[in-house]
Each structure stands twice: as C-alpha cells, then as structure tokens.
Motif scaffolding. Structure first.
Motif, PDB file in Angstrom:
ATOM      1  N   LEU A  59       0.839  -1.206   0.000  1.00  0.00           N
ATOM      2  CA  LEU A  59       0.000   0.000   0.000  1.00  0.00           C
ATOM      3  C   LEU A  59       0.869   1.249   0.000  1.00  0.00           C
ATOM      4  O   LEU A  59       0.621   2.191  -0.760  1.00  0.00           O
ATOM      5  N   LEU A  60       1.905   1.255   0.827  1.00  0.00           N
ATOM      6  CA  LEU A  60       2.807   2.410   0.870  1.00  0.00           C
ATOM      7  C   LEU A  60       3.511   2.600  -0.469  1.00  0.00           C
ATOM      8  O   LEU A  60       3.700   3.724  -0.920  1.00  0.00           O
ATOM      9  N   GLN A  61       3.882   1.500  -1.114  1.00  0.00           N
ATOM     10  CA  GLN A  61       4.536   1.597  -2.418  1.00  0.00           C
ATOM     11  C   GLN A  61       3.577   2.121  -3.479  1.00  0.00           C
ATOM     12  O   GLN A  61       3.927   2.998  -4.263  1.00  0.00           O
ATOM     13  N   LEU A  62       2.363   1.590  -3.514  1.00  0.00           N
ATOM     14  CA  LEU A  62       1.383   1.995  -4.531  1.00  0.00           C
ATOM     15  C   LEU A  62       0.979   3.459  -4.414  1.00  0.00           C
ATOM     16  O   LEU A  62       0.702   4.116  -5.415  1.00  0.00           O
ATOM     17  N   THR A  63       0.925   3.958  -3.197  1.00  0.00           N
ATOM     18  CA  THR A  63       0.480   5.338  -2.981  1.00  0.00           C
ATOM     19  C   THR A  63       1.627   6.345  -3.048  1.00  0.00           C
ATOM     20  O   THR A  63       1.388   7.548  -2.986  1.00  0.00           O
ATOM     21  N   GLY A  64       2.850   5.852  -3.125  1.00  0.00           N
ATOM     22  CA  GLY A  64       3.995   6.753  -3.139  1.00  0.00           C
ATOM     23  C   GLY A  64       4.425   7.191  -1.752  1.00  0.00           C
ATOM     24  O   GLY A  64       5.347   7.993  -1.611  1.00  0.00           O
ATOM     25  N   ALA A  65       3.777   6.678  -0.726  1.00  0.00           N
ATOM     26  CA  ALA A  65       4.117   7.061   0.643  1.00  0.00           C
ATOM     27  C   ALA A  65       5.295   6.262   1.191  1.00  0.00           C
ATOM     28  O   ALA A  65       5.864   6.627   2.211  1.00  0.00           O
ATOM     29  N   TYR A  66       5.669   5.203   0.503  1.00  0.00           N
ATOM     30  CA  TYR A  66       6.768   4.341   0.968  1.00  0.00           C
ATOM     31  C   TYR A  66       8.028   5.149   1.249  1.00  0.00           C
ATOM     32  O   TYR A  66       8.661   4.968   2.281  1.00  0.00           O
ATOM     33  N   SER A  67       8.375   6.054   0.361  1.00  0.00           N
ATOM     34  CA  SER A  67       9.607   6.828   0.538  1.00  0.00           C
ATOM     35  C   SER A  67       9.539   7.758   1.755  1.00  0.00           C
ATOM     36  O   SER A  67      10.562   8.092   2.334  1.00  0.00           O
ATOM     37  N   LEU A  68       8.347   8.166   2.158  1.00  0.00           N
ATOM     38  CA  LEU A  68       8.210   9.008   3.346  1.00  0.00           C
ATOM     39  C   LEU A  68       8.648   8.267   4.595  1.00  0.00           C
ATOM     40  O   LEU A  68       9.193   8.856   5.521  1.00  0.00           O
ATOM     41  N   PHE A  69       8.374   6.979   4.616  1.00  0.00           N
ATOM     42  CA  PHE A  69       8.683   6.187   5.794  1.00  0.00           C
ATOM     43  C   PHE A  69       9.972   5.401   5.635  1.00  0.00           C
ATOM     44  O   PHE A  69      10.636   5.110   6.610  1.00  0.00           O
ATOM     45  N   ALA A  70      10.368   5.066   4.420  1.00  0.00           N
ATOM     46  CA  ALA A  70      11.586   4.282   4.215  1.00  0.00           C
ATOM     47  C   ALA A  70      12.801   5.024   4.738  1.00  0.00           C
ATOM     48  O   ALA A  70      13.655   4.433   5.384  1.00  0.00           O
ATOM     49  N   ALA A  71      12.861   6.308   4.507  1.00  0.00           N
ATOM     50  CA  ALA A  71      14.008   7.097   4.962  1.00  0.00           C
ATOM     51  C   ALA A  71      14.006   7.259   6.473  1.00  0.00           C
ATOM     52  O   ALA A  71      15.032   7.487   7.080  1.00  0.00           O
ATOM     53  N   ASP A  72      12.842   7.139   7.086  1.00  0.00           N
ATOM     54  CA  ASP A  72      12.699   7.348   8.521  1.00  0.00           C
ATOM     55  C   ASP A  72      12.637   6.056   9.318  1.00  0.00           C
ATOM     56  O   ASP A  72      12.398   6.082  10.509  1.00  0.00           O
ATOM     57  N   THR A  73      12.816   4.927   8.681  1.00  0.00           N
ATOM     58  CA  THR A  73      12.593   3.662   9.357  1.00  0.00           C
ATOM     59  C   THR A  73      13.863   3.085   9.942  1.00  0.00           C
ATOM     60  O   THR A  73      14.834   2.861   9.259  1.00  0.00           O
ATOM     61  N   THR A  74      13.815   2.861  11.238  1.00  0.00           N
ATOM     62  CA  THR A  74      14.908   2.267  11.983  1.00  0.00           C
ATOM     63  C   THR A  74      14.307   1.320  13.005  1.00  0.00           C
ATOM     64  O   THR A  74      13.264   1.608  13.574  1.00  0.00           O
ATOM     65  N   ALA A  75      14.934   0.204  13.241  1.00  0.00           N
ATOM     66  CA  ALA A  75      14.467  -0.718  14.260  1.00  0.00           C
ATOM     67  C   ALA A  75      14.663  -0.085  15.645  1.00  0.00           C
ATOM     68  O   ALA A  75      15.441   0.834  15.817  1.00  0.00           O
ATOM     69  N   ALA A  76      13.970  -0.617  16.630  1.00  0.00           N
ATOM     70  CA  ALA A  76      14.033  -0.066  17.986  1.00  0.00           C
ATOM     71  C   ALA A  76      15.446  -0.097  18.558  1.00  0.00           C
ATOM     72  O   ALA A  76      15.794   0.713  19.396  1.00  0.00           O
ATOM     73  N   ASP A  77      16.294  -1.013  18.064  1.00  0.00           N
ATOM     74  CA  ASP A  77      17.665  -1.093  18.574  1.00  0.00           C
ATOM     75  C   ASP A  77      18.613  -0.136  17.868  1.00  0.00           C
ATOM     76  O   ASP A  77      19.808  -0.127  18.096  1.00  0.00           O
ATOM     77  N   GLY A  78      18.067   0.684  16.925  1.00  0.00           N
ATOM     78  CA  GLY A  78      18.878   1.672  16.242  1.00  0.00           C
ATOM     79  C   GLY A  78      19.456   1.210  14.915  1.00  0.00           C
ATOM     80  O   GLY A  78      20.098   1.982  14.242  1.00  0.00           O
ATOM     81  N   THR A  79      19.227  -0.039  14.545  1.00  0.00           N
ATOM     82  CA  THR A  79      19.747  -0.535  13.284  1.00  0.00           C
ATOM     83  C   THR A  79      18.760  -0.246  12.179  1.00  0.00           C
ATOM     84  O   THR A  79      17.564  -0.116  12.414  1.00  0.00           O
ATOM     85  N   ASP A  80      19.248  -0.145  10.951  1.00  0.00           N
ATOM     86  CA  ASP A  80      18.364   0.068   9.806  1.00  0.00           C
ATOM     87  C   ASP A  80      17.522  -1.175   9.580  1.00  0.00           C
ATOM     88  O   ASP A  80      17.983  -2.284   9.760  1.00  0.00           O
ATOM     89  N   GLU A  81      16.283  -0.975   9.189  1.00  0.00           N
ATOM     90  CA  GLU A  81      15.392  -2.079   8.920  1.00  0.00           C
ATOM     91  C   GLU A  81      14.627  -1.781   7.628  1.00  0.00           C
ATOM     92  O   GLU A  81      14.096  -0.707   7.478  1.00  0.00           O
TER      93      GLU A  81
END
Length: 85
Positions: A59-81
C-alpha cells in the motif's frame, strides 16, 4: 493511538511504531501513519516503523508514501530495517 502520540515528550527523538500485528492497511491506516509522522518530523525526529508486513508495505509503495517512511525507518535497537517486512 494518535492522541497518545500527541502527548508523548519526543524532544527530537524517534517515535517507534511496531506494526507487526497489522496484516492489512487501508487509507485510514495510511492517514494515521501520516498524522503520526507529522509531529516527530516537525520536532526534528522521525517516525520509526518496524514489523511492516507485505500488504501494508505494498500500500505504501502503490500510494507513493513508501519513501516518506523508508528514509525514517529504523528498528528499535537503532539498526536500519527494510520496510518490506
């Protein structure tokens, strides 16, 4: 959830959201994510989404919103996810 997030003292820190229990998301869920992202983003923080399953990721990919969250997404331990769940 939005009300609870609105009163949390973020002070530029990320707001972590585990969505591993969300197998399906529609426009209401997408709007909630966008709302939750606004405050931390305005305060110099980010919304860190973890546990994204395939349908919500699509859904995020289809709506174009994926990039809004992809750049901001980090696991709780601080690693990229990756958002692909």
């Amino acid at each position: 959830m939005a009300r609870a997030a609105a009163v949390l003292p973020l002070r530029g820190k990320p707001l972590h959201l585990d969505v591993s229990g969300v197998p399906f998301m529609d426009s209401s869920g997408l709007n909630l994510l966008a709302s939750l992202r606004r405050r931390p983003h305005a305060e110099g923080g980010r919304l860190a989404i973890t546990g994204l399953q395939s349908q919500p990721a699509r859904l995020l990919q289809l709506t174009g919103a994926y990039s809004l969250f992809a750049a901001d997404t980090t696991a709780a331990d601080g690693t990229d996810e990756a958002l692909t769940g």
